[in-house]
Design a protein around this motif. Sequence first.
Motif, PDB file in Angstrom:
ATOM      1  N   PHE A   1       9.445  -0.547   1.907  1.00 36.80           N
ATOM      2  CA  PHE A   1       7.944  -0.903   1.189  1.00 36.80           C
ATOM      3  C   PHE A   1       8.274  -0.747  -0.196  1.00 36.80           C
ATOM      4  O   PHE A   1       7.942  -1.405  -0.941  1.00 36.80           O
ATOM      5  N   MET A   2       9.081   0.573  -0.512  1.00 31.07           N
ATOM      6  CA  MET A   2       8.963   0.797  -1.953  1.00 31.07           C
ATOM      7  C   MET A   2       9.773   0.057  -2.609  1.00 31.07           C
ATOM      8  O   MET A   2       9.639  -0.177  -3.863  1.00 31.07           O
ATOM      9  N   MET A   3      11.122  -0.339  -2.110  1.00 30.05           N
ATOM     10  CA  MET A   3      11.992  -1.410  -2.744  1.00 30.05           C
ATOM     11  C   MET A   3      11.334  -2.720  -3.033  1.00 30.05           C
ATOM     12  O   MET A   3      11.556  -3.120  -4.074  1.00 30.05           O
TER      13      MET A   3
ATOM     14  N   ILE B   1      -4.944  -4.155  -7.068  1.00 28.39           N
ATOM     15  CA  ILE B   1      -6.064  -3.830  -5.993  1.00 28.39           C
ATOM     16  C   ILE B   1      -5.984  -4.382  -4.905  1.00 28.39           C
ATOM     17  O   ILE B   1      -5.938  -3.882  -3.684  1.00 28.39           O
ATOM     18  N   ALA B   2      -5.524  -5.704  -4.971  1.00 28.11           N
ATOM     19  CA  ALA B   2      -5.435  -6.588  -3.884  1.00 28.11           C
ATOM     20  C   ALA B   2      -4.512  -5.961  -2.748  1.00 28.11           C
ATOM     21  O   ALA B   2      -4.595  -6.104  -1.567  1.00 28.11           O
ATOM     22  N   THR B   3      -3.220  -5.642  -3.290  1.00 33.60           N
ATOM     23  CA  THR B   3      -2.081  -5.170  -2.457  1.00 33.60           C
ATOM     24  C   THR B   3      -2.087  -3.608  -1.970  1.00 33.60           C
ATOM     25  O   THR B   3      -1.315  -3.141  -1.342  1.00 33.60           O
ATOM     26  N   ARG B   4      -3.175  -2.990  -2.609  1.00 32.38           N
ATOM     27  CA  ARG B   4      -3.070  -1.642  -2.336  1.00 32.38           C
ATOM     28  C   ARG B   4      -3.241  -1.194  -0.715  1.00 32.38           C
ATOM     29  O   ARG B   4      -2.622  -0.230  -0.341  1.00 32.38           O
ATOM     30  N   PRO B   5      -3.840  -1.849   0.122  1.00 40.82           N
ATOM     31  CA  PRO B   5      -3.926  -1.749   1.721  1.00 40.82           C
ATOM     32  C   PRO B   5      -2.728  -1.950   2.207  1.00 40.82           C
ATOM     33  O   PRO B   5      -2.253  -1.499   3.411  1.00 40.82           O
ATOM     34  N   LEU B   6      -1.598  -2.702   1.516  1.00 46.69           N
ATOM     35  CA  LEU B   6      -0.273  -2.909   2.227  1.00 46.69           C
ATOM     36  C   LEU B   6       0.374  -1.992   2.728  1.00 46.69           C
ATOM     37  O   LEU B   6       1.129  -1.588   3.390  1.00 46.69           O
ATOM     38  N   PHE B   7       0.283  -0.543   1.912  1.00 50.07           N
ATOM     39  CA  PHE B   7       0.864   0.710   2.482  1.00 50.07           C
ATOM     40  C   PHE B   7       0.346   1.050   3.905  1.00 50.07           C
ATOM     41  O   PHE B   7       1.126   1.832   4.476  1.00 50.07           O
ATOM     42  N   ILE B   8      -0.643   0.801   3.979  1.00 54.73           N
ATOM     43  CA  ILE B   8      -1.445   1.122   5.507  1.00 54.73           C
ATOM     44  C   ILE B   8      -0.937   0.060   6.397  1.00 54.73           C
ATOM     45  O   ILE B   8      -0.623   0.470   7.511  1.00 54.73           O
ATOM     46  N   ILE B   9      -1.004  -1.237   6.031  1.00 59.31           N
ATOM     47  CA  ILE B   9      -1.047  -2.142   7.130  1.00 59.31           C
ATOM     48  C   ILE B   9       0.287  -2.905   7.402  1.00 59.31           C
ATOM     49  O   ILE B   9       0.493  -3.915   7.845  1.00 59.31           O
ATOM     50  N   SER B  10       1.554  -2.219   6.696  1.00 59.90           N
ATOM     51  CA  SER B  10       2.791  -2.816   6.890  1.00 59.90           C
ATOM     52  C   SER B  10       3.598  -2.088   7.848  1.00 59.90           C
ATOM     53  O   SER B  10       4.816  -2.671   8.149  1.00 59.90           O
ATOM     54  N   GLY B  11       3.134  -1.206   8.435  1.00 57.10           N
ATOM     55  CA  GLY B  11       3.897  -0.650   9.723  1.00 57.10           C
ATOM     56  C   GLY B  11       4.685   0.691   9.397  1.00 57.10           C
ATOM     57  O   GLY B  11       5.399   1.070   9.969  1.00 57.10           O
ATOM     58  N   ILE B  12       4.317   1.314   8.294  1.00 52.94           N
ATOM     59  CA  ILE B  12       5.160   2.470   7.886  1.00 52.94           C
ATOM     60  C   ILE B  12       4.735   3.588   8.767  1.00 52.94           C
ATOM     61  O   ILE B  12       5.597   4.246   9.062  1.00 52.94           O
ATOM     62  N   PHE B  13       3.264   3.801   9.221  1.00 50.48           N
ATOM     63  CA  PHE B  13       3.049   4.918   9.927  1.00 50.48           C
ATOM     64  C   PHE B  13       2.953   4.459  11.659  1.00 50.48           C
ATOM     65  O   PHE B  13       2.702   5.169  12.308  1.00 50.48           O
ATOM     66  N   PHE B  14       3.015   3.162  11.782  1.00 52.79           N
ATOM     67  CA  PHE B  14       2.749   2.935  13.244  1.00 52.79           C
ATOM     68  C   PHE B  14       3.873   1.812  13.837  1.00 52.79           C
ATOM     69  O   PHE B  14       4.742   1.196  12.831  1.00 52.79           O
ATOM     70  N   VAL B  15       3.836   1.413  14.985  1.00 57.14           N
ATOM     71  CA  VAL B  15       5.002   0.692  15.643  1.00 57.14           C
ATOM     72  C   VAL B  15       4.060  -0.934  15.858  1.00 57.14           C
ATOM     73  O   VAL B  15       2.830  -0.727  16.368  1.00 57.14           O
ATOM     74  N   TYR B  16       4.686  -1.913  15.493  1.00 63.15           N
ATOM     75  CA  TYR B  16       3.962  -3.271  15.525  1.00 63.15           C
ATOM     76  C   TYR B  16       3.574  -3.497  16.872  1.00 63.15           C
ATOM     77  O   TYR B  16       2.326  -3.904  17.222  1.00 63.15           O
ATOM     78  N   GLY B  17       4.375  -2.904  17.988  1.00 59.97           N
ATOM     79  CA  GLY B  17       4.086  -3.247  19.296  1.00 59.97           C
ATOM     80  C   GLY B  17       2.828  -2.465  19.949  1.00 59.97           C
ATOM     81  O   GLY B  17       2.487  -2.660  21.034  1.00 59.97           O
ATOM     82  N   ASP B  18       2.692  -1.222  19.406  1.00 62.94           N
ATOM     83  CA  ASP B  18       1.444  -0.422  19.946  1.00 62.94           C
ATOM     84  C   ASP B  18       0.213  -0.797  19.329  1.00 62.94           C
ATOM     85  O   ASP B  18      -0.934  -0.365  20.071  1.00 62.94           O
ATOM     86  N   LEU B  19       0.026  -1.885  18.658  1.00 61.66           N
ATOM     87  CA  LEU B  19      -1.208  -2.403  18.201  1.00 61.66           C
ATOM     88  C   LEU B  19      -1.772  -3.377  19.216  1.00 61.66           C
ATOM     89  O   LEU B  19      -1.162  -4.011  20.119  1.00 61.66           O
ATOM     90  N   PRO B  20      -3.105  -3.381  19.059  1.00 64.30           N
ATOM     91  CA  PRO B  20      -3.851  -4.296  20.116  1.00 64.30           C
ATOM     92  C   PRO B  20      -3.414  -5.904  19.712  1.00 64.30           C
ATOM     93  O   PRO B  20      -3.194  -6.076  18.548  1.00 64.30           O
ATOM     94  N   PRO B  21      -3.864  -6.665  20.816  1.00 68.76           N
ATOM     95  CA  PRO B  21      -3.361  -8.202  20.507  1.00 68.76           C
ATOM     96  C   PRO B  21      -3.727  -8.654  19.486  1.00 68.76           C
ATOM     97  O   PRO B  21      -3.256  -9.277  18.365  1.00 68.76           O
TER      98      PRO B  21
END
Length: 274
Positions: free
Chosen positions: A90-92, A193-213
């Motif tokens: 993400f940082m790269m 401003i528009a890309t600030r949520p990317l840090f949260i929703i890009s999968g840094i803190f969670f695994v994609y497969g654990d999300l609901p459908p």
Amino acid sequence: MSNQPPPVPSAPLEQDALRARKFRTSRTITALMLREMSTTYGRSPGGYLWAVLDPVAGLFLLSAVFAVAFSAPPLGTSFPLFYATGYLPFMMFNDVANKMATSVNFSKPLLAYPAVTFLDALIARFLLNVLTHAMVAYIIFSTLVFVFGARAQIDLPAILLSTAMTAALGIGVGTLNCYLMTNFPIWERAWQIATRPLFIISGIFFVYGDLPPLGREILWYNPLTHVIGMMRVGFYATYQGDYISVLYVASISALTFCMGLLLLWRNHRRFMEG
């Protein structure tokens, strides 16, 4: 009968001119990279050391906070390694895209010289920042695995593919934003401003497969989800990366890069006069 000498073939002259142009371009790009290094790192105490300390501090903070809240990371047993596989790509991307977006404005005084083009400025910033982040990632991953003993099954092709996907996405988005931010200065603030949520929703803190459908369906369209997923494939043998689409990331990268390059090529003279 004519006494004029036979014409000299022009091919060798054209080849010499082509080699001279290539040498001049490479020398220009190297000079721009050295200038970037001196202005970005050379004026601060520690210099390039901060390029390593910054992500290390971020990883340490994330690991310390989540180690208190959770007994184990979503993958493996090492909090720092899990977050590094998400945080570093993400940082790269973020740094490469943002640095390339300001390439024209940063090098505007030098672009007045005929030997320096906007493409030289883009390439210089791209190479410097990609190489810097690749070096930082190598140092951090090597330290976590070989010094601190974080358990990982290294898949080098997957790691290199994730790095290439990150670099391609960074150069694509950065090139398009270079035109938008140069032509519309307000876009720089709007993009942040528009890309600030990317840090949260890009999968840094969670695994994609654990999300609901529904969450998986929505976040699949975030290309960083694929980039980070591929990086985790490179460190966790049990990680399911069947959702990852290299073609999707490559298509977005190519589309944004071609659009940005075309717009810059058509408008760069106006930018220099402005």
